[in-house]
Write an enzyme that holds these catalytic residues in place. Structure first.
Site, PDB file in Angstrom:
ATOM      1  CB  THR A  19      -0.917   0.007   1.250  1.00  0.00           C
ATOM      2  OG1 THR A  19      -1.839  -1.058   1.123  1.00  0.00           O
ATOM      3  CG2 THR A  19      -1.691   1.306   1.370  1.00  0.00           C
ATOM      4  CB  SER A  75      -1.902 -11.000  -1.766  1.00  0.00           C
ATOM      5  OG  SER A  75      -2.638 -10.490  -0.693  1.00  0.00           O
ATOM      6  CD  GLN A 118      -8.387 -22.635  16.654  1.00  0.00           C
ATOM      7  OE1 GLN A 118      -9.393 -22.002  16.929  1.00  0.00           O
ATOM      8  NE2 GLN A 118      -8.439 -23.869  16.177  1.00  0.00           N
ATOM      9  CB  CYS A 119      -5.099 -18.086  22.387  1.00  0.00           C
ATOM     10  SG  CYS A 119      -6.511 -18.957  23.034  1.00  0.00           S
TER      11      CYS A 119
HETATM   12  N1  ASP Z   1      -2.760  -5.348   0.145  1.00  0.00           N
HETATM   13  C1  ASP Z   1      -1.667  -4.548   0.664  1.00  0.00           C
HETATM   14  C2  ASP Z   1      -0.413  -5.411   0.681  1.00  0.00           C
HETATM   15  O1  ASP Z   1      -0.253  -6.203   1.559  1.00  0.00           O
HETATM   16  C3  ASP Z   1      -1.997  -4.049   2.024  1.00  0.00           C
HETATM   17  C4  ASP Z   1      -0.954  -3.169   2.662  1.00  0.00           C
HETATM   18  O2  ASP Z   1       0.130  -2.949   2.183  1.00  0.00           O
HETATM   19  O3  ASP Z   1      -1.251  -2.634   3.756  1.00  0.00           O
HETATM   20  O4  ASP Z   1       0.392  -5.289  -0.206  1.00  0.00           O
END
Ligand code: ASP
Length: 340
Positions: free
Chosen positions: A12, A58, A277-278
Protein backbone atom coordinates in the site's frame (compact mmCIF):
# COMPACT_ATOMS: atom_id res chain seq x y z
CA UNK A 1 27.35 9.46 7.25
CA UNK A 2 25.37 6.27 7.95
CA UNK A 3 24.19 4.33 4.93
CA UNK A 4 20.90 2.47 4.63
CA UNK A 5 19.66 0.36 1.73
CA UNK A 6 15.92 0.68 1.16
CA UNK A 7 14.55 -2.44 -0.51
CA UNK A 8 11.11 -1.77 -1.91
CA UNK A 9 8.86 -4.71 -2.72
CA UNK A 10 5.60 -2.72 -2.99
CA UNK A 11 2.52 -2.74 -0.76
CA UNK A 12 0.00 0.00 0.00
CA UNK A 13 2.78 2.42 0.87
CA UNK A 14 3.76 2.52 -2.83
CA UNK A 15 0.24 2.38 -4.28
CA UNK A 16 -1.99 4.71 -6.27
CA UNK A 17 -5.66 4.35 -7.22
CA UNK A 18 -6.27 2.80 -10.61
CA UNK A 19 -8.59 5.07 -12.61
CA UNK A 20 -10.39 2.18 -14.34
CA UNK A 21 -11.02 -0.29 -11.51
CA UNK A 22 -10.79 2.18 -8.61
CA UNK A 23 -8.66 -0.43 -6.80
CA UNK A 24 -5.25 0.29 -5.27
CA UNK A 25 -2.35 -0.91 -7.40
CA UNK A 26 1.40 -0.56 -6.84
CA UNK A 27 2.89 2.48 -8.64
CA UNK A 28 6.46 2.50 -9.92
CA UNK A 29 9.42 3.38 -7.72
CA UNK A 30 9.94 6.81 -9.35
CA UNK A 31 6.37 7.85 -8.47
CA UNK A 32 6.99 6.70 -4.91
CA UNK A 33 10.27 8.63 -4.67
CA UNK A 34 8.56 11.81 -5.87
CA UNK A 35 6.27 11.62 -2.83
CA UNK A 36 9.21 11.15 -0.46
CA UNK A 37 11.75 13.95 -0.98
CA UNK A 38 12.51 13.68 2.77
CA UNK A 39 14.28 10.38 2.06
CA UNK A 40 17.24 12.19 0.61
CA UNK A 41 17.17 15.28 2.86
CA UNK A 42 18.25 13.80 6.20
CA UNK A 43 21.65 12.96 7.65
CA UNK A 44 21.45 9.35 6.44
CA UNK A 45 22.51 8.25 2.97
CA UNK A 46 19.69 6.16 1.46
CA UNK A 47 19.99 4.03 -1.66
CA UNK A 48 17.00 2.26 -3.15
CA UNK A 49 16.72 -1.16 -4.71
CA UNK A 50 13.22 -2.01 -5.90
CA UNK A 51 11.30 -5.02 -7.14
CA UNK A 52 10.27 -4.55 -10.72
CA UNK A 53 7.33 -4.38 -10.86
CA UNK A 54 6.39 -3.49 -7.28
CA UNK A 55 3.83 -5.97 -5.96
CA UNK A 56 1.04 -6.43 -3.46
CA UNK A 57 2.21 -8.60 -0.57
CA UNK A 58 -0.45 -11.22 -1.34
CA UNK A 59 1.81 -12.09 -4.27
CA UNK A 60 4.89 -12.51 -2.07
CA UNK A 61 6.17 -15.96 -1.14
CA UNK A 62 9.41 -17.95 -0.90
CA UNK A 63 10.78 -16.66 -4.24
CA UNK A 64 10.42 -13.06 -3.09
CA UNK A 65 11.82 -13.90 0.36
CA UNK A 66 14.89 -15.27 -1.41
CA UNK A 67 15.12 -12.11 -3.50
CA UNK A 68 14.95 -9.82 -0.45
CA UNK A 69 17.41 -11.91 1.57
CA UNK A 70 19.83 -12.07 -1.35
CA UNK A 71 19.74 -8.27 -1.70
CA UNK A 72 20.64 -7.93 2.00
CA UNK A 73 23.34 -10.58 1.74
CA UNK A 74 24.95 -9.15 -1.41
CA UNK A 75 25.06 -5.58 -0.06
CA UNK A 76 25.70 -6.49 3.58
CA UNK A 77 29.17 -4.95 3.82
CA UNK A 78 28.14 -1.72 2.08
CA UNK A 79 25.39 -0.59 4.47
CA UNK A 80 24.84 0.01 8.18
CA UNK A 81 21.30 -1.26 7.96
CA UNK A 82 18.42 -2.24 5.70
CA UNK A 83 14.78 -1.19 5.45
CA UNK A 84 12.30 -3.36 3.56
CA UNK A 85 9.15 -1.70 2.24
CA UNK A 86 6.46 -4.35 2.11
CA UNK A 87 2.69 -4.67 2.06
CA UNK A 88 1.24 -5.27 5.49
CA UNK A 89 -0.93 -8.29 4.59
CA UNK A 90 1.88 -10.84 4.56
CA UNK A 91 4.64 -8.78 6.17
CA UNK A 92 4.78 -10.98 9.27
CA UNK A 93 5.36 -14.08 7.11
CA UNK A 94 8.14 -12.46 5.06
CA UNK A 95 9.85 -10.83 8.02
CA UNK A 96 9.66 -14.09 10.01
CA UNK A 97 11.15 -15.97 7.05
CA UNK A 98 14.01 -13.47 6.77
CA UNK A 99 14.79 -13.86 10.48
CA UNK A 100 15.47 -17.58 9.88
CA UNK A 101 17.23 -17.08 6.54
CA UNK A 102 19.80 -14.57 7.80
CA UNK A 103 21.78 -16.47 10.42
CA UNK A 104 24.21 -14.44 12.59
CA UNK A 105 22.70 -11.16 11.51
CA UNK A 106 24.55 -8.26 13.15
CA UNK A 107 22.90 -5.36 11.31
CA UNK A 108 19.29 -4.15 11.41
CA UNK A 109 16.77 -5.30 8.82
CA UNK A 110 13.61 -3.27 9.47
CA UNK A 111 10.37 -4.06 7.63
CA UNK A 112 7.76 -1.35 7.33
CA UNK A 113 4.83 -0.23 5.17
CA UNK A 114 1.67 1.77 5.70
CA UNK A 115 -2.09 1.51 5.92
CA UNK A 116 -2.64 4.49 3.58
CA UNK A 117 -0.69 5.12 0.36
CA UNK A 118 2.14 7.64 0.55
CA UNK A 119 0.26 10.12 -1.65
CA UNK A 120 -2.78 10.34 0.65
CA UNK A 121 -2.72 13.37 2.96
CA UNK A 122 -3.36 11.45 6.18
CA UNK A 123 -0.94 8.66 5.26
CA UNK A 124 1.11 6.93 7.93
CA UNK A 125 3.79 6.23 5.30
CA UNK A 126 6.24 9.02 6.03
CA UNK A 127 6.44 8.54 9.79
CA UNK A 128 6.80 4.76 9.43
CA UNK A 129 9.46 4.95 6.77
CA UNK A 130 11.55 7.79 8.20
CA UNK A 131 11.62 6.25 11.68
CA UNK A 132 12.43 2.81 10.24
CA UNK A 133 15.41 4.36 8.44
CA UNK A 134 16.58 6.02 11.64
CA UNK A 135 16.35 2.70 13.49
CA UNK A 136 18.22 0.90 10.70
CA UNK A 137 21.06 3.43 11.00
CA UNK A 138 21.14 3.61 14.81
CA UNK A 139 24.44 2.67 16.48
CA UNK A 140 25.77 2.74 20.04
CA UNK A 141 28.94 4.57 21.18
CA UNK A 142 31.12 1.67 20.03
CA UNK A 143 29.63 1.81 16.56
CA UNK A 144 27.56 -1.39 16.89
CA UNK A 145 24.01 -1.58 15.58
CA UNK A 146 21.49 -1.00 18.36
CA UNK A 147 18.93 -3.48 16.99
CA UNK A 148 20.79 -6.12 14.94
CA UNK A 149 17.67 -8.17 14.29
CA UNK A 150 14.95 -8.56 11.67
CA UNK A 151 12.18 -6.31 12.98
CA UNK A 152 8.89 -4.66 12.00
CA UNK A 153 8.43 -0.96 12.72
CA UNK A 154 4.82 0.22 12.60
CA UNK A 155 3.03 3.25 14.01
CA UNK A 156 5.22 3.85 17.03
CA UNK A 157 6.58 0.45 17.98
CA UNK A 158 9.46 -1.76 16.92
CA UNK A 159 8.81 -5.48 17.17
CA UNK A 160 10.91 -8.60 16.75
CA UNK A 161 9.65 -9.72 13.34
CA UNK A 162 9.14 -13.37 14.13
CA UNK A 163 6.87 -12.48 17.06
CA UNK A 164 4.45 -10.38 15.03
CA UNK A 165 0.98 -10.85 13.58
CA UNK A 166 -1.06 -8.44 11.49
CA UNK A 167 -3.95 -7.67 13.80
CA UNK A 168 -5.82 -4.78 12.23
CA UNK A 169 -6.90 -3.97 8.66
CA UNK A 170 -8.17 -0.54 9.66
CA UNK A 171 -6.12 1.03 12.42
CA UNK A 172 -2.66 2.54 11.87
CA UNK A 173 -1.37 0.19 14.55
CA UNK A 174 -1.57 -2.81 12.22
CA UNK A 175 0.78 -5.21 14.03
CA UNK A 176 1.19 -6.68 17.44
CA UNK A 177 3.67 -8.92 19.15
CA UNK A 178 1.45 -10.73 21.61
CA UNK A 179 4.01 -12.86 23.37
CA UNK A 180 7.09 -10.62 23.41
CA UNK A 181 7.39 -6.93 24.33
CA UNK A 182 8.34 -4.27 21.75
CA UNK A 183 12.09 -3.73 21.31
CA UNK A 184 11.68 0.04 21.02
CA UNK A 185 9.03 2.75 21.23
CA UNK A 186 9.08 5.92 19.18
CA UNK A 187 7.77 9.21 20.55
CA UNK A 188 9.71 12.46 20.61
CA UNK A 189 12.71 10.18 21.16
CA UNK A 190 13.19 6.56 20.18
CA UNK A 191 13.55 4.53 23.37
CA UNK A 192 15.36 1.23 22.84
CA UNK A 193 15.05 -1.65 25.30
CA UNK A 194 18.44 -3.37 25.01
CA UNK A 195 17.63 -6.13 27.51
CA UNK A 196 14.97 -7.40 25.08
CA UNK A 197 17.14 -7.25 21.96
CA UNK A 198 18.94 -10.30 20.63
CA UNK A 199 22.63 -9.98 19.74
CA UNK A 200 24.39 -12.65 17.72
CA UNK A 201 28.15 -13.12 17.87
CA UNK A 202 29.49 -10.17 15.81
CA UNK A 203 32.44 -12.29 14.69
CA UNK A 204 30.27 -15.06 13.26
CA UNK A 205 29.79 -14.57 9.51
CA UNK A 206 26.35 -13.88 8.10
CA UNK A 207 25.04 -17.14 6.63
CA UNK A 208 22.23 -17.18 4.10
CA UNK A 209 19.66 -20.01 4.01
CA UNK A 210 17.36 -20.11 1.01
CA UNK A 211 15.92 -23.62 0.56
CA UNK A 212 12.23 -23.77 1.38
CA UNK A 213 10.10 -26.90 1.19
CA UNK A 214 6.54 -25.67 0.80
CA UNK A 215 4.90 -29.05 1.38
CA UNK A 216 3.31 -27.81 4.58
CA UNK A 217 -0.20 -26.95 5.71
CA UNK A 218 -2.13 -25.20 8.45
CA UNK A 219 -4.95 -27.30 9.84
CA UNK A 220 -7.31 -25.24 11.98
CA UNK A 221 -9.50 -27.33 14.26
CA UNK A 222 -13.08 -26.26 14.95
CA UNK A 223 -16.04 -27.81 16.78
CA UNK A 224 -17.67 -30.23 14.36
CA UNK A 225 -14.63 -30.75 12.12
CA UNK A 226 -15.13 -33.82 9.94
CA UNK A 227 -12.75 -36.79 9.59
CA UNK A 228 -12.66 -36.30 5.80
CA UNK A 229 -11.24 -32.79 6.20
CA UNK A 230 -8.45 -33.87 8.55
CA UNK A 231 -7.78 -36.91 6.38
CA UNK A 232 -7.51 -34.77 3.24
CA UNK A 233 -4.91 -32.45 4.79
CA UNK A 234 -2.83 -35.20 6.36
CA UNK A 235 -2.87 -37.17 3.08
CA UNK A 236 -2.20 -34.22 0.78
CA UNK A 237 0.38 -35.32 -1.77
CA UNK A 238 3.94 -34.66 -0.56
CA UNK A 239 2.89 -33.20 2.78
CA UNK A 240 5.77 -33.09 5.28
CA UNK A 241 4.76 -30.63 7.98
CA UNK A 242 1.51 -29.45 9.54
CA UNK A 243 0.75 -26.54 11.85
CA UNK A 244 -2.17 -27.83 13.93
CA UNK A 245 -4.16 -24.86 15.24
CA UNK A 246 -5.80 -25.98 18.46
CA UNK A 247 -8.04 -24.55 21.18
CA UNK A 248 -6.83 -22.67 24.25
CA UNK A 249 -3.75 -24.17 25.85
CA UNK A 250 -3.34 -26.63 22.95
CA UNK A 251 -6.49 -28.72 23.21
CA UNK A 252 -8.37 -30.79 20.63
CA UNK A 253 -11.52 -32.91 20.42
CA UNK A 254 -10.89 -36.26 22.09
CA UNK A 255 -12.42 -38.31 19.22
CA UNK A 256 -10.50 -41.52 18.57
CA UNK A 257 -10.60 -40.98 14.79
CA UNK A 258 -8.63 -37.72 15.24
CA UNK A 259 -6.06 -39.40 17.45
CA UNK A 260 -5.67 -42.24 14.93
CA UNK A 261 -5.26 -39.85 11.96
CA UNK A 262 -2.63 -37.77 13.77
CA UNK A 263 -0.72 -40.79 15.07
CA UNK A 264 -0.65 -42.41 11.63
CA UNK A 265 0.56 -39.15 10.08
CA UNK A 266 3.39 -38.83 12.62
CA UNK A 267 4.32 -42.45 11.91
CA UNK A 268 4.49 -41.59 8.19
CA UNK A 269 7.13 -38.98 9.14
CA UNK A 270 4.94 -35.87 9.01
CA UNK A 271 5.98 -33.23 11.55
CA UNK A 272 2.88 -31.92 13.34
CA UNK A 273 3.22 -28.94 15.65
CA UNK A 274 0.55 -27.77 18.06
CA UNK A 275 -0.12 -24.02 17.82
CA UNK A 276 -2.87 -22.46 19.91
CA UNK A 277 -5.54 -20.42 18.11
CA UNK A 278 -5.18 -17.82 20.89
CA UNK A 279 -2.88 -14.90 20.13
CA UNK A 280 -1.55 -14.59 23.64
CA UNK A 281 -0.24 -17.41 25.80
CA UNK A 282 1.30 -20.78 25.19
CA UNK A 283 0.50 -24.38 24.33
CA UNK A 284 0.65 -26.52 27.45
CA UNK A 285 -0.04 -30.09 26.41
CA UNK A 286 -1.00 -32.24 29.38
CA UNK A 287 -2.68 -29.42 31.29
CA UNK A 288 -6.11 -30.69 30.17
CA UNK A 289 -6.99 -34.30 29.46
CA UNK A 290 -8.15 -33.27 25.97
CA UNK A 291 -4.56 -32.62 24.93
CA UNK A 292 -3.22 -36.00 26.10
CA UNK A 293 -4.15 -37.71 22.83
CA UNK A 294 -2.08 -35.16 20.91
CA UNK A 295 0.94 -35.95 23.06
CA UNK A 296 0.38 -39.69 22.65
CA UNK A 297 0.11 -39.25 18.88
CA UNK A 298 3.53 -37.55 18.76
CA UNK A 299 2.34 -34.00 18.08
CA UNK A 300 5.01 -31.48 19.12
CA UNK A 301 4.45 -28.33 21.18
CA UNK A 302 4.71 -24.97 19.43
CA UNK A 303 4.77 -23.23 22.84
CA UNK A 304 4.03 -19.51 22.25
CA UNK A 305 5.18 -19.21 18.61
CA UNK A 306 3.07 -17.42 15.98
CA UNK A 307 1.63 -19.31 13.01
CA UNK A 308 3.65 -17.03 10.70
CA UNK A 309 6.93 -17.89 12.40
CA UNK A 310 6.12 -21.59 12.77
CA UNK A 311 5.11 -22.02 9.14
CA UNK A 312 8.15 -20.24 7.70
CA UNK A 313 10.51 -21.98 10.14
CA UNK A 314 9.01 -25.34 9.16
CA UNK A 315 9.42 -24.65 5.43
CA UNK A 316 13.04 -23.60 5.88
CA UNK A 317 14.01 -26.48 8.17
CA UNK A 318 12.36 -29.02 5.84
CA UNK A 319 14.20 -27.43 2.91
CA UNK A 320 17.60 -26.96 4.53
CA UNK A 321 17.95 -29.66 7.19
CA UNK A 322 15.20 -32.26 6.68
CA UNK A 323 16.91 -34.80 8.95
CA UNK A 324 17.09 -32.35 11.83
CA UNK A 325 13.77 -30.59 11.23
CA UNK A 326 11.88 -32.67 13.77
CA UNK A 327 14.32 -31.77 16.57
CA UNK A 328 14.94 -28.15 15.61
CA UNK A 329 11.31 -27.14 15.03
CA UNK A 330 10.60 -26.88 18.78
CA UNK A 331 13.87 -25.12 19.64
CA UNK A 332 14.42 -21.39 19.87
CA UNK A 333 16.52 -20.49 16.81
CA UNK A 334 16.34 -16.70 16.84
CA UNK A 335 14.04 -15.48 19.56
CA UNK A 336 10.82 -16.71 17.94
CA UNK A 337 9.61 -18.90 20.80
CA UNK A 338 9.78 -19.10 24.58
CA UNK A 339 10.93 -22.59 25.47
CA UNK A 340 11.11 -23.37 29.16
N1 ASP B 1 -2.76 -5.35 0.15
C1 ASP B 1 -1.67 -4.55 0.66
C2 ASP B 1 -0.41 -5.41 0.68
O1 ASP B 1 -0.25 -6.20 1.56
C3 ASP B 1 -2.00 -4.05 2.02
C4 ASP B 1 -0.95 -3.17 2.66
O2 ASP B 1 0.13 -2.95 2.18
O3 ASP B 1 -1.25 -2.63 3.76
O4 ASP B 1 0.39 -5.29 -0.21
Amino acid sequence: MSKVLLISTGGTITMVRDAKSDALVPADIETFKAFMPELFAGGIHVDIQAFSPLIDSSDIGPDSWRQIAQMVYDRYADYDGFVVLHGTDTMSYSASALSFMLENLSKPVVFTGSQLPVGVLRSDAKENLLTAIEIAAAKDEEGNAIVPEVTIYFEDQLFRANRTTKRNAEHFSAFNSYNYPPLAKAGVHITYLPHLIRYSDPKAPLTLHTQFDTNVAVLKLFPGIQPAVVHAVLHARGIKGVVLETFGAGNAPSDQWLYRELKAAVERGIIIVNKTQCNTGSVEMGLYAVSLNLMKAGVLSGHDITTEALLTKMMLLLGEQPDKAHDLITQDLCGEVTVD
